[in-house]
Design an enzyme around this catalytic site. Structure first.
Site, PDB file in Angstrom:
ATOM      1  N   GLY A  46       1.162  -1.457  -0.019  1.00  0.00           N
ATOM      2  CA  GLY A  46       0.016  -0.017   0.104  1.00  0.00           C
ATOM      3  C   GLY A  46       0.988   1.431  -0.360  1.00  0.00           C
ATOM      4  O   GLY A  46       1.911   1.220   0.497  1.00  0.00           O
ATOM      5  N   GLN A  51       3.062  10.221   0.503  1.00  0.00           N
ATOM      6  CA  GLN A  51       4.443   9.074   1.536  1.00  0.00           C
ATOM      7  C   GLN A  51       5.603   9.231   0.087  1.00  0.00           C
ATOM      8  O   GLN A  51       6.281   9.200  -0.038  1.00  0.00           O
ATOM      9  CB  GLN A  51       4.214   7.258   1.386  1.00  0.00           C
ATOM     10  CG  GLN A  51       3.588   7.447   2.407  1.00  0.00           C
ATOM     11  CD  GLN A  51       3.465   5.456   2.453  1.00  0.00           C
ATOM     12  OE1 GLN A  51       2.854   5.673   1.891  1.00  0.00           O
ATOM     13  NE2 GLN A  51       4.496   5.152   3.476  1.00  0.00           N
ATOM     14  N   CYS A  89       6.366  -0.295   7.550  1.00  0.00           N
ATOM     15  CA  CYS A  89       6.117   1.003   6.431  1.00  0.00           C
ATOM     16  C   CYS A  89       6.982   1.476   5.637  1.00  0.00           C
ATOM     17  O   CYS A  89       8.136   1.267   5.973  1.00  0.00           O
ATOM     18  CB  CYS A  89       4.683   2.121   7.316  1.00  0.00           C
ATOM     19  SG  CYS A  89       4.903   3.304   6.700  1.00  0.00           S
ATOM     20  N   LEU A  90       6.828   1.334   4.448  1.00  0.00           N
ATOM     21  CA  LEU A  90       7.638   2.555   3.222  1.00  0.00           C
ATOM     22  C   LEU A  90       8.341   3.516   3.830  1.00  0.00           C
ATOM     23  O   LEU A  90       9.677   4.270   3.481  1.00  0.00           O
ATOM     24  CB  LEU A  90       7.146   2.126   2.237  1.00  0.00           C
ATOM     25  CG  LEU A  90       6.803   1.484   1.233  1.00  0.00           C
ATOM     26  CD1 LEU A  90       5.929   1.570  -0.515  1.00  0.00           C
ATOM     27  CD2 LEU A  90       7.654   0.072   1.407  1.00  0.00           C
ATOM     28  N   HIS A 132      -4.078   1.049   7.473  1.00  0.00           N
ATOM     29  CA  HIS A 132      -2.614   1.793   7.277  1.00  0.00           C
ATOM     30  C   HIS A 132      -2.691   2.878   6.861  1.00  0.00           C
ATOM     31  O   HIS A 132      -2.187   4.348   6.962  1.00  0.00           O
ATOM     32  CB  HIS A 132      -1.654   1.143   7.010  1.00  0.00           C
ATOM     33  CG  HIS A 132      -0.143   1.210   7.707  1.00  0.00           C
ATOM     34  ND1 HIS A 132       0.506   0.760   7.788  1.00  0.00           N
ATOM     35  CD2 HIS A 132       0.459   1.955   6.655  1.00  0.00           C
ATOM     36  CE1 HIS A 132       2.192   0.817   7.288  1.00  0.00           C
ATOM     37  NE2 HIS A 132       1.311   2.085   6.736  1.00  0.00           N
ATOM     38  N   GLU A 133      -3.761   3.088   5.482  1.00  0.00           N
ATOM     39  CA  GLU A 133      -3.824   3.946   4.270  1.00  0.00           C
ATOM     40  C   GLU A 133      -3.835   5.188   5.037  1.00  0.00           C
ATOM     41  O   GLU A 133      -3.518   6.169   4.993  1.00  0.00           O
ATOM     42  CB  GLU A 133      -3.775   3.355   3.536  1.00  0.00           C
ATOM     43  CG  GLU A 133      -3.216   2.559   2.790  1.00  0.00           C
ATOM     44  CD  GLU A 133      -1.850   2.676   2.780  1.00  0.00           C
ATOM     45  OE1 GLU A 133      -0.569   3.271   2.515  1.00  0.00           O
ATOM     46  OE2 GLU A 133      -0.442   1.549   3.043  1.00  0.00           O
ATOM     47  N   HIS A 136      -2.130   7.146   7.582  1.00  0.00           N
ATOM     48  CA  HIS A 136      -1.666   8.153   6.485  1.00  0.00           C
ATOM     49  C   HIS A 136      -2.174   9.439   6.231  1.00  0.00           C
ATOM     50  O   HIS A 136      -1.830  10.472   6.389  1.00  0.00           O
ATOM     51  CB  HIS A 136      -0.896   7.499   4.772  1.00  0.00           C
ATOM     52  CG  HIS A 136       0.733   6.443   5.939  1.00  0.00           C
ATOM     53  ND1 HIS A 136       1.784   7.023   5.712  1.00  0.00           N
ATOM     54  CD2 HIS A 136       0.744   5.642   5.625  1.00  0.00           C
ATOM     55  CE1 HIS A 136       2.901   6.246   6.134  1.00  0.00           C
ATOM     56  NE2 HIS A 136       2.394   5.052   5.228  1.00  0.00           N
TER      57      HIS A 136
HETATM   58 NI    NI Z   1       3.277   2.775   5.496  1.00  0.00          NI
END
Ligand code: NI
Length: 168
Positions: A46, A51, A89-90, A132-133, A136
């Site tokens: 995701g 991000q 998480c990226l 999670h998204e 963000h």
């Molecule tokens: Ni993330």
């Protein structure tokens, strides 16, 4: 389609609340294409627009065998029970830890890339990914869901990795 650089914690841009998507035009389609490419090349499941430094309420997801999903202005309702989840998480690369606040079933309402509203139910990892998204989009990170002890420990490991990366 091009891969965009991912913003990493503790960059303050990750803490800004994103604004609604209002224009469903060619430039939004191009942004979504870049997000999908970036997510795949970073091997994520995701990615939210914030991000890559774009403060729009927009995310893309591809979890397992589920379809690739574009979530513009997403909202969700919790239907399931809390679960333990090994989460990463990226934007906090190199570390993972167990959260206990994600629920295992959600109903999601979002707009697609053309602005059409649609709904779906997500379970397990995909349900967690939605949560999670959406975090963000509101300036939150999964590390906010950890106990203080776990958060301190994971951030210590993260800072160490970042120092090593700089030292090269
Ligand atoms: Ni993330």
């Amino acid at each position: 389609m091009s891969r965009r650089p991912v913003v990493h914690h503790p960059d303050p841009r990750l803490r800004q609340v994103s604004r609604p998507v209002e224009q469903f035009d060619e430039s939004l389609r191009a942004l979504v294409d870049d997000m999908v490419k970036t997510m795949h090349e970073e091997e994520g499941i995701g990615l939210a627009a914030v991000q890559i430094g774009v403060h729009l309420r927009l995310a893309v997801m591809k979890v397992g065998d589920n379809p690739l999903r574009v979530l513009a202005n997403p909202e969700y309702e919790k239907l399931g029970q809390p679960m333990d989840l090994d989460e990463g998480c990226l934007s906090v690369p190199g570390v993972r830890d167990t959260t206990k606040t994600r629920v295992d079933h959600v109903r999601v309402r979002a707009q697609d890339v053309n602005g059409e509203w649609y709904e779906f139910e997500a379970h397990g990892l995909e349900a967690a990914c939605v949560q999670h998204e959406c975090d963000h989009i509101d300036g939150r990170l999964y590390i906010d869901h950890l106990s203080e002890l776990r958060r301190k420990r994971v951030l210590k490991r993260y800072q160490k990795l970042r120092k090593e990366a700089v030292a090269g």
